[in-house]
Design an enzyme around this catalytic site. Structure first.
Site, PDB file in Angstrom:
ATOM      1  N   PHE A  50      92.143  23.038  79.152  1.00 44.28           N
ATOM      2  CA  PHE A  50      91.155  22.010  79.483  1.00 44.28           C
ATOM      3  C   PHE A  50      90.003  22.660  80.243  1.00 44.28           C
ATOM      4  O   PHE A  50      90.206  23.278  81.296  1.00 44.28           O
ATOM      5  CB  PHE A  50      91.799  20.918  80.346  1.00 44.28           C
ATOM      6  N   VAL A  86      94.552  24.000  83.043  1.00 45.12           N
ATOM      7  CA  VAL A  86      93.288  23.407  83.454  1.00 45.12           C
ATOM      8  C   VAL A  86      92.443  24.472  84.142  1.00 45.12           C
ATOM      9  O   VAL A  86      92.899  25.110  85.093  1.00 45.12           O
ATOM     10  CB  VAL A  86      93.546  22.241  84.435  1.00 45.12           C
ATOM     11  N   CYS A  87      91.224  24.660  83.666  1.00 46.14           N
ATOM     12  CA  CYS A  87      90.348  25.661  84.287  1.00 46.14           C
ATOM     13  C   CYS A  87      90.079  25.277  85.736  1.00 46.14           C
ATOM     14  O   CYS A  87      89.525  24.215  86.018  1.00 46.14           O
ATOM     15  CB  CYS A  87      89.032  25.773  83.530  1.00 46.14           C
ATOM     16  N   ILE A  88      90.447  26.151  86.634  1.00 43.85           N
ATOM     17  CA  ILE A  88      90.384  25.799  88.060  1.00 43.85           C
ATOM     18  C   ILE A  88      88.947  25.626  88.537  1.00 43.85           C
ATOM     19  O   ILE A  88      88.655  24.695  89.303  1.00 43.85           O
ATOM     20  CB  ILE A  88      91.155  26.843  88.916  1.00 43.85           C
TER      21      ILE A  88
END
Lengths: 130, 96, 123
Positions: A39, A77-79
């Site tokens: 994501f 999820v891309c931090i």
């Protein structure tokens, strides 16, 4: 084959999440594996723990969680994209002094290197965008 | 052979031209989401150069009332067909 | 021609600066891949050529722009900076108005790029 999905669209704003979910189930039904959904961009909103859509609408967040439970697909999820948009897990919430968190397992905050790794490791990477 | 996936209507976005620019001679183009508007007989002329290699996603057509209005030159596939196209293609590129 | 640009990752940037985060997100993906030792090509396509225009001033918006990142691309070992020539012409721009030297590509060459890279991402 080993598939991965890159999802860039927020649920309920764009069709991308629904398209990606339908595609995910179809590829699994055809006997492929889905290693991960990554994501990124507005797609990080798919991980929002507090999402509360009306009962007569699909619960996209719960459907991703179900996909993980049934098929072991990791939800990455891309931090950097997540923190900017207020999506923090317990650890990040504590680190930033926030009173609550907005992402839970099985969603995992991770770096963009994971996306590159998925692209190299999987046979197919399909992007669903807003 | 690559699969290109377009989710924008040619009526509102020039992105379809980018997809066409990047398509090789064997590549296929799948219209999804608002992109399926491009499958209408009045719109399909935008995709003349990829005739025979143009697909549209059935669920997106049906949900928009366009399934029966699709041009005869467009090959309609359901989501299983979408997966099949990605199997057959070396890789998939999304245009949005 | 194909082998000329052969590489691990092609990132296609099709959005201008400031209006959305897609340009930045695409650049970030390219930089991370390069940091991981991948050979990366960047293709600026359509509106994406606006990312390269010189004299960009981030201050009036108070937004973090992308021009500083783009100026440093060679430091990240991203050497293949490719531009769709017709996109430049669409905006009436010439290569000397861009902030760094680029390689201009037209139709036939462009369509060979996706097959000459192991992974392609469009932003």
């Amino acid at each position: 084959m080993r598939y991965a999905i890159l999802l860039l669209g927020a649920p309920y704003s764009h069709q991308a999440s629904h398209s990606a979910l339908r595609f995910a189930h179809a590829l699994l039904a055809r006997g492929h594996s889905l290693d991960a959904v990554f994501f990124y961009h507005d797609g990080v909103q798919n991980a929002a723990r507090l999402a509360a859509p009306p009962q007569d609408e699909r619960h996209v967040v719960d459907e991703w969680i179900a996909l993980h439970a049934e098929h072991g697909t990791s939800l990455e999820v891309c931090i950097a994209a997540a923190l900017r948009r207020g999506l923090l897990d317990e650890r990040e919430a504590a680190r930033h002094g926030k009173s609550g968190h907005s992402i839970d397992a099985p969603f995992e905050l991770t770096g963009l290197g994971q996306l590159i790794d998925l692209g190299q490791r999987c046979d197919r990477l399909i992007t669903f965008a807003p | 052979m690559l699969l290109h996936v377009l989710n924008r209507s040619p009526a509102t976005s020039r992105v379809y031209q980018q997809a066409l620019t990047m398509m090789g001679e064997e590549d296929r183009l799948l219209l999804v989401e608002d992109g399926v508007q491009g499958a209408l007989p009045q719109m399909v002329r935008h995709f003349g150069e990829v005739q025979g290699r143009l697909f549209a996603l059935e669920e997106d057509l049906a949900s928009r009332g366009l399934l029966g209005r699709c041009d005869a030159s467009v090959q309609v596939v359901d989501v299983d067909g979408f997966v099949l196209l990605t199997e057959q293609a070396e890789r998939t590129m999304s245009w949005y | 021609m194909t082998s000329h640009f052969s590489s691990d990752l092609l990132v296609i940037l099709r959005h201008g600066p400031h209006g959305s985060s897609l340009l930045r997100d695409g650049l970030d993906a390219a930089l991370v891949a390069a940091a991981f030792g991948q050979r990366v090509s960047l293709l600026f396509m359509g509106e994406g050529v606006m990312a390269l225009v010189d004299d960009q001033q981030p201050d009036p918006l108070g937004q973090k722009g992308t021009s500083a990142t783009i100026e440093m691309l060679s430091m990240y070992d991203i050497e293949a900076i490719l531009v769709e020539q017709t996109a430049l012409e669409l905006f009436g721009l010439t290569p000397d108005e861009l902030m760094l030297p680029v390689r201009l590509l037209t139709g036939a060459t462009l369509s060979t790029l996706p097959t000459s890279h192991r992974l392609v991402l469009t932003f």
